[in-house]
Scaffold this motif. Structure first.
Motif: not given
Length: 125
Positions: A105-122
């Protein structure tokens, strides 16, 4: 340049975009040129260029593996590449749900935060 390297460069550009590959090529030095050649031929030319599964599926696999291993910079790059591979936000989330179950879960939680930020930037560009 070998056939696999030529195929790899074509696939690399298709997935990551010309601007990204042009920056990487311009930044290449004599020291890291062998590494760039290796990833272009092996990763892009021999794995990503196979026609057994789609670029969308490869994208999802890659995102899950990068997230599970904590390779954050590469993860953001491959999330940006979803614009060219056909993987949707929902596909990325499904891949990251698998990470939560199989890698933690910690790896996924961190990756989801990166995905959210990256999609927002896109979306802003």
């Amino acid at each position: 340049m070998s056939e696999a390297a030529e195929k790899g460069m074509k696939t690399r550009r298709r997935v990551l975009g010309d601007a990204h590959v042009d920056r990487a090529e311009a930044a290449k030095t004599a020291f890291d040129a062998p590494f760039q050649e290796l990833i272009t031929e092996a990763a892009w030319g021999r794995v990503w260029s196979r026609d057994t599964i789609s670029l969308r599926e490869r994208s999802m696999l890659t995102i899950a593996l990068l997230a599970a291993l904590g390779n954050d910079q590469e993860l953001a790059m491959h999330i940006r590449a979803t614009a060219r591979t056909g993987a949707s936000k929902e596909d990325v989330l499904d891949a990251l749900l698998h990470v939560a179950i199989y890698a933690g879960v910690p790896r996924a939680n961190h990756a989801i935060a990166i995905a959210r930020q990256t999609f927002a930037e896109m979306e802003r560009t």
